[in-house]
Design a protein around this motif. Structure first.
Motif, PDB file in Angstrom:
ATOM      1  N   ASP A  37       0.811  -1.226   0.000  1.00  0.00           N
ATOM      2  CA  ASP A  37       0.000   0.000   0.000  1.00  0.00           C
ATOM      3  C   ASP A  37       0.841   1.271   0.000  1.00  0.00           C
ATOM      4  O   ASP A  37       0.333   2.352   0.275  1.00  0.00           O
ATOM      5  N   THR A  38       2.126   1.142  -0.319  1.00  0.00           N
ATOM      6  CA  THR A  38       3.029   2.283  -0.211  1.00  0.00           C
ATOM      7  C   THR A  38       3.588   2.634  -1.581  1.00  0.00           C
ATOM      8  O   THR A  38       4.578   2.055  -2.037  1.00  0.00           O
ATOM      9  N   ASN A  39       2.952   3.582  -2.243  1.00  0.00           N
ATOM     10  CA  ASN A  39       3.343   3.984  -3.584  1.00  0.00           C
ATOM     11  C   ASN A  39       4.818   4.391  -3.617  1.00  0.00           C
ATOM     12  O   ASN A  39       5.306   5.044  -2.698  1.00  0.00           O
ATOM     13  N   LEU A  40       5.514   3.983  -4.656  1.00  0.00           N
ATOM     14  CA  LEU A  40       6.939   4.204  -4.906  1.00  0.00           C
ATOM     15  C   LEU A  40       7.831   3.186  -4.209  1.00  0.00           C
ATOM     16  O   LEU A  40       8.941   2.936  -4.649  1.00  0.00           O
ATOM     17  N   PHE A  41       7.375   2.573  -3.119  1.00  0.00           N
ATOM     18  CA  PHE A  41       8.205   1.613  -2.394  1.00  0.00           C
ATOM     19  C   PHE A  41       7.686   0.178  -2.526  1.00  0.00           C
ATOM     20  O   PHE A  41       8.439  -0.729  -2.874  1.00  0.00           O
ATOM     21  N   GLY A  42       6.428  -0.033  -2.205  1.00  0.00           N
ATOM     22  CA  GLY A  42       5.816  -1.345  -2.354  1.00  0.00           C
ATOM     23  C   GLY A  42       4.326  -1.155  -2.555  1.00  0.00           C
ATOM     24  O   GLY A  42       3.604  -0.897  -1.596  1.00  0.00           O
ATOM     25  N   TYR A  43       3.881  -1.264  -3.797  1.00  0.00           N
ATOM     26  CA  TYR A  43       2.483  -0.951  -4.103  1.00  0.00           C
ATOM     27  C   TYR A  43       1.923  -1.967  -5.097  1.00  0.00           C
ATOM     28  O   TYR A  43       2.523  -2.221  -6.141  1.00  0.00           O
ATOM     29  N   GLY A  53       7.905  -1.187  -6.896  1.00  0.00           N
ATOM     30  CA  GLY A  53       8.439  -0.099  -6.099  1.00  0.00           C
ATOM     31  C   GLY A  53       9.918  -0.270  -5.787  1.00  0.00           C
ATOM     32  O   GLY A  53      10.551  -1.256  -6.167  1.00  0.00           O
ATOM     33  N   PHE A  54      10.464   0.703  -5.101  1.00  0.00           N
ATOM     34  CA  PHE A  54      11.878   0.718  -4.738  1.00  0.00           C
ATOM     35  C   PHE A  54      12.246  -0.504  -3.899  1.00  0.00           C
ATOM     36  O   PHE A  54      13.228  -1.200  -4.188  1.00  0.00           O
ATOM     37  N   GLY A 239      26.538   1.016  -9.333  1.00  0.00           N
ATOM     38  CA  GLY A 239      25.665   2.042  -9.889  1.00  0.00           C
ATOM     39  C   GLY A 239      24.225   1.589 -10.037  1.00  0.00           C
ATOM     40  O   GLY A 239      23.336   2.390 -10.365  1.00  0.00           O
ATOM     41  N   GLU A 240      23.973   0.305  -9.779  1.00  0.00           N
ATOM     42  CA  GLU A 240      22.623  -0.237  -9.925  1.00  0.00           C
ATOM     43  C   GLU A 240      21.673   0.361  -8.896  1.00  0.00           C
ATOM     44  O   GLU A 240      20.494   0.605  -9.186  1.00  0.00           O
ATOM     45  N   TYR A 241      22.189   0.602  -7.677  1.00  0.00           N
ATOM     46  CA  TYR A 241      21.353   1.198  -6.626  1.00  0.00           C
ATOM     47  C   TYR A 241      20.823   2.559  -7.072  1.00  0.00           C
ATOM     48  O   TYR A 241      19.633   2.863  -6.908  1.00  0.00           O
ATOM     49  N   ASP A 242      21.691   3.399  -7.625  1.00  0.00           N
ATOM     50  CA  ASP A 242      21.277   4.727  -8.076  1.00  0.00           C
ATOM     51  C   ASP A 242      20.243   4.649  -9.188  1.00  0.00           C
ATOM     52  O   ASP A 242      19.324   5.479  -9.260  1.00  0.00           O
ATOM     53  N   LYS A 243      20.383   3.651 -10.048  1.00  0.00           N
ATOM     54  CA  LYS A 243      19.400   3.470 -11.126  1.00  0.00           C
ATOM     55  C   LYS A 243      18.023   3.151 -10.548  1.00  0.00           C
ATOM     56  O   LYS A 243      17.001   3.685 -11.005  1.00  0.00           O
ATOM     57  N   ILE A 244      18.003   2.274  -9.546  1.00  0.00           N
ATOM     58  CA  ILE A 244      16.728   1.903  -8.908  1.00  0.00           C
ATOM     59  C   ILE A 244      16.128   3.105  -8.197  1.00  0.00           C
ATOM     60  O   ILE A 244      14.923   3.376  -8.298  1.00  0.00           O
ATOM     61  N   ASP A 246      16.665   6.352  -8.772  1.00  0.00           N
ATOM     62  CA  ASP A 246      16.217   7.363  -9.748  1.00  0.00           C
ATOM     63  C   ASP A 246      14.929   6.938 -10.431  1.00  0.00           C
ATOM     64  O   ASP A 246      14.119   7.786 -10.835  1.00  0.00           O
ATOM     65  N   LYS A 247      14.747   5.637 -10.577  1.00  0.00           N
ATOM     66  CA  LYS A 247      13.540   5.109 -11.232  1.00  0.00           C
ATOM     67  C   LYS A 247      12.292   5.433 -10.424  1.00  0.00           C
ATOM     68  O   LYS A 247      11.240   5.751 -10.991  1.00  0.00           O
ATOM     69  N   TRP A 248      12.403   5.350  -9.071  1.00  0.00           N
ATOM     70  CA  TRP A 248      11.228   5.481  -8.223  1.00  0.00           C
ATOM     71  C   TRP A 248      11.130   6.803  -7.470  1.00  0.00           C
ATOM     72  O   TRP A 248      10.042   7.335  -7.285  1.00  0.00           O
TER      73      TRP A 248
END
Length: 251
Positions: A37-43, A53-54, A239-244, A246-248
């Motif tokens: 139920d948490t948009n951008l993180f777990g939805y 989500g992130f 750099g994968e963390y930053d991609k994730i 920036d995505k969310w």
């Protein structure tokens, strides 16, 4: 009969004979507690049924690290109220669900290093007189979620306010939109997700707490926590963390 009964036993994620990593590899699946139920993180998207989500992408990267395939993962819904007990019960291997690291929680779970820095803020209807925590006074109704650090924080920062607690963020946001409260409080990253869902609401004021998120595993399982720490470091170094992120997280 005893042999048959023994052969029919089922393993829960938390009931292990070997290390957590060994059990996950044996099961060939990582079981993670996440928010729905948490948009951008777990939805969980009601249209597609997919959970995104992130936090979800971080969980998938962990599955990829352990099992070589990000799809070898089972996502189980948790709330701020249920997540620790589900971990203790062995229903999940880890919690990746916007969980703030606190000294009190460290007594119950083993935390990894911080994987996301957030801070508690306020969500209000656009045009509200509330512009920050100093405007939350006697007569102000603030909505929050049961089992979250936000409840204790708002009671400390604005002791005269009336705090109404809900089971999850979806219920709290619905109540705010229905006019049952003047503001909703939780971590700013979560609030930005709500504002993105409804442009009639906005996040106001500077964060009034620090909310470092950690991944939680069973208390005493330092080996698994350290394994996750190494996986997080690799994600950041590559750099994968930053991609994730920036995505969310656009803010």
């Amino acid at each position: 009969m005893l042999g048959i009964m023994t052969g029919c036993s089922f393993e829960k994620p938390g009931k292990k004979e070997g290390s957590t990593i060994e059990e996950i590899k044996k099961r060939d699946k990582l079981v993670v507690g996440v928010k729905y139920d948490t948009n951008l993180f777990g939805y969980k998207d009601p249209k597609t049924g997919n959970v995104e989500g992130f936090d979800i992408d971080i969980a998938k990267q962990l599955a990829k690290k352990i099992l070589g395939d990000e799809n070898k993962i089972e996502l189980k819904e948790v709330t701020s109220k249920t997540r620790v007990q589900m971990l203790k019960n062995g229903d999940i291997d880890a919690i990746i669900a916007t969980m703030t690291i606190t000294e009190e929680r460290k007594k119950e779970v083993e935390f990894t290093d911080v994987y996301f820095e957030a801070g508690q803020s306020l969500l209000v209807k656009k045009g509200s007189d509330i512009k920050g925590i100093d405007d939350v006074k006697s007569g102000t109704k603030v909505l929050a979620v049961k089992g979250s650090t936000s409840v204790d924080n708002i009671k400390e920062k604005a002791p005269e306010a009336e705090v109404l607690e809900f089971e999850n963020y979806a219920e709290a946001f619905t109540a705010l939109k229905a006019g049952q409260g003047d503001a909703l409080t939780t971590d700013n990253a979560i609030l930005y997700g709500m504002a993105a869902q409804d442009p009639g609401f906005e996040v106001v004021g500077e964060p009034f707490t620090d909310e470092p998120y950690g991944i939680a595993v069973n208390k005493g399982d330092k080996e698994f926590a350290e394994y996750i720490n190494k996986a997080l470091k690799e994600l950041k170094d590559s750099g994968e963390y930053d991609k994730i992120k920036d995505k969310w997280i656009k803010e």
